[in-house]
Design a protein around this motif. Sequence first.
Motif, PDB file in Angstrom:
ATOM      1  N   VAL A 151       0.834  -1.208   0.000  1.00 47.32           N
ATOM      2  CA  VAL A 151       0.000   0.000   0.000  1.00 47.32           C
ATOM      3  C   VAL A 151       0.862   1.250   0.000  1.00 47.32           C
ATOM      4  CG1 VAL A 151      -1.645   1.342   1.380  1.00 47.32           C
ATOM      5  CG2 VAL A 151      -2.016  -1.116   1.026  1.00 47.32           C
ATOM      6  N   LEU A 152       1.861   1.303   0.875  1.00 46.12           N
ATOM      7  CA  LEU A 152       2.685   2.510   0.967  1.00 46.12           C
ATOM      8  C   LEU A 152       3.531   2.720  -0.282  1.00 46.12           C
ATOM      9  CD1 LEU A 152       3.740   2.266   4.708  1.00 46.12           C
ATOM     10  CD2 LEU A 152       2.157   3.910   3.686  1.00 46.12           C
ATOM     11  N   ALA A 153       4.050   1.637  -0.857  1.00 41.60           N
ATOM     12  CA  ALA A 153       4.825   1.773  -2.092  1.00 41.60           C
ATOM     13  C   ALA A 153       3.942   2.262  -3.226  1.00 41.60           C
ATOM     14  CB  ALA A 153       5.473   0.433  -2.453  1.00 41.60           C
ATOM     15  N   PHE A 154       2.724   1.769  -3.288  1.00 44.57           N
ATOM     16  CA  PHE A 154       1.808   2.199  -4.344  1.00 44.57           C
ATOM     17  C   PHE A 154       1.452   3.666  -4.183  1.00 44.57           C
ATOM     18  CE2 PHE A 154      -2.571   2.765  -5.915  1.00 44.57           C
ATOM     19  CZ  PHE A 154      -2.344   2.497  -7.258  1.00 44.57           C
ATOM     20  N   LEU A 155       1.168   4.107  -2.977  1.00 44.45           N
ATOM     21  CA  LEU A 155       0.847   5.519  -2.758  1.00 44.45           C
ATOM     22  C   LEU A 155       2.025   6.403  -3.141  1.00 44.45           C
ATOM     23  CD1 LEU A 155      -1.100   5.350   0.632  1.00 44.45           C
ATOM     24  CD2 LEU A 155      -2.064   5.803  -1.636  1.00 44.45           C
ATOM     25  N   ALA A 156       3.235   5.954  -2.845  1.00 44.71           N
ATOM     26  CA  ALA A 156       4.416   6.748  -3.194  1.00 44.71           C
ATOM     27  C   ALA A 156       4.601   6.839  -4.705  1.00 44.71           C
ATOM     28  CB  ALA A 156       5.657   6.130  -2.557  1.00 44.71           C
ATOM     29  N   ASP A 157       4.292   5.747  -5.419  1.00 41.89           N
ATOM     30  CA  ASP A 157       4.485   5.726  -6.869  1.00 41.89           C
ATOM     31  C   ASP A 157       3.331   6.380  -7.624  1.00 41.89           C
ATOM     32  OD1 ASP A 157       6.816   4.344  -6.463  1.00 41.89           O
ATOM     33  OD2 ASP A 157       5.971   2.378  -6.942  1.00 41.89           O
ATOM     34  N   ALA A 158       2.100   6.138  -7.142  1.00 41.48           N
ATOM     35  CA  ALA A 158       0.929   6.515  -7.921  1.00 41.48           C
ATOM     36  C   ALA A 158       0.392   7.888  -7.579  1.00 41.48           C
ATOM     37  CB  ALA A 158      -0.185   5.482  -7.725  1.00 41.48           C
ATOM     38  N   ALA A 159       0.599   8.335  -6.351  1.00 35.35           N
ATOM     39  CA  ALA A 159       0.056   9.627  -5.926  1.00 35.35           C
ATOM     40  C   ALA A 159       1.080  10.370  -5.088  1.00 35.35           C
ATOM     41  CB  ALA A 159      -1.242   9.421  -5.149  1.00 35.35           C
ATOM     42  N   PRO A 160       2.233  10.722  -5.675  1.00 31.61           N
ATOM     43  CA  PRO A 160       3.295  11.347  -4.883  1.00 31.61           C
ATOM     44  C   PRO A 160       2.885  12.728  -4.399  1.00 31.61           C
ATOM     45  CG  PRO A 160       3.814  11.449  -7.212  1.00 31.61           C
ATOM     46  CD  PRO A 160       2.594  10.606  -7.095  1.00 31.61           C
TER      47      PRO A 160
END
Length: 333
Positions: free
Chosen positions: A324-333
Motif C-alpha cells: 500500500v505505501l509503495a503504491f501511494l508513493a508511486d501513484a500519488a506522490p
Amino acid sequence: MVEVRRGDHQVRGEGDSRLFVREVRPARGAPGVPVLLLHGARVPGVASFDLAVPGGSLATDLAAAGHPVYVMDARGYGGSARPRAMEEPPEGRPLVRSIEVVHDIAAVVGWVCGRLRAPGVALLGWATGGHWAGHYATLYPHRVRALILHNTLYGGTVGHPSLGPGTDMEDPEHPCRFNAAAYGAYRLNTGASLLPGWDRSIPLDDKAAWRDPAVADAYVAAALASDPAGASLTPPAFRAPSGALEDSFYLACGRQLWDASFILAPTLVLRSERDFWSRPEDLLRLVEHLVHAPIVRAVTLPDATHFVHLDRPERGRDDFLREVLAFLADAAP
C-alpha cells in the motif's frame, strides 16, 4: 515514531443526514496524499481500521507514513445517521445499496478536499468497501488520485461458495434473486458472529499464533460499541444494513454493478490468497477491465487472510502495508 492526531467529525450527507468521519493526521510535516478508508458490509470504520491496540490501526500506520487519513461510516453504520427504517423491525427491502453509499463517499470526499484544499484523495476499500470505492471512482474520476481495492468482489463470473446461487442468500422461489425476505432491511450482528470466518481461514489450531488476541477482542468490542442501541439486547448486537449483501449476491451471480473501464486513476488490486470473500477471478477481471488506469498493479498476498491488515505482521500485515505505501508513493506522490 511519527506523532499522529485524531479528531471525530460529522459531515453533512444527502438531505439532513450526517456521516461520521474520523481524521487521523500526522502532527507535523508536509502531508502526503489524503487517504479515505472504506469499511465493508458489516463492521463500520473505526472497528475495521482504527483499533486502539498495537497492530490494530491501519489508519495510524498510514498517518505515521505522512498521509492524512480519513475513516468514514456509510449511512446506516456506526456513527453515521441511520435510515428511519432501521428504527423499526427489520422486515422490508434491503437498505443502503451501492449507489447510496457512492453519494456518501462523494459528500465525504468533498469535505476532505475542502478541508485540505486538495484536488482529490486516494481511496482504500476493504471487501464491500472496495466495491463502493470502485463504483465511486467510475462516477467521480476527477476526485480519485489513487484507488486501492482490497479483497473486493467485482462480478462478471458466476459462482461463490457462500454468497451466490445455491446459498441461503438466493430466493428459493426465484433463482438468482436475492432472498430479501430472509435478510430483511438490516441484520443484527452479535460479537460471537464476527470471528468464525476469520478463524476458519487461519490454517493453525492456535489462532493466537496468527492473530493477536488483543486485536480480535478490540475488533469485537469496537463493532458492538458502534451501535449503542444494541447494548440492551441479549446478547448485545449491532445493526448493519442488508443492501451490501444484496449487491454482493448479484456480484456473485455474475452481474457487474459498475465498469472498471471508467476508472482513470492508478489502481492497486490486492487479494489475500486465503480470502473467503473475493475470488481470483475478481482480480483477473478487474485487471482486464482497467483499460484506462495509467497504472494497474495486481498483487496476491501469499497465505494471507481476508483480515490481513489486522493479522500479525509476519502473517501478511507487513507485506500488505509495504504494498500500500509503495503504491501511494508511486501513484500519488
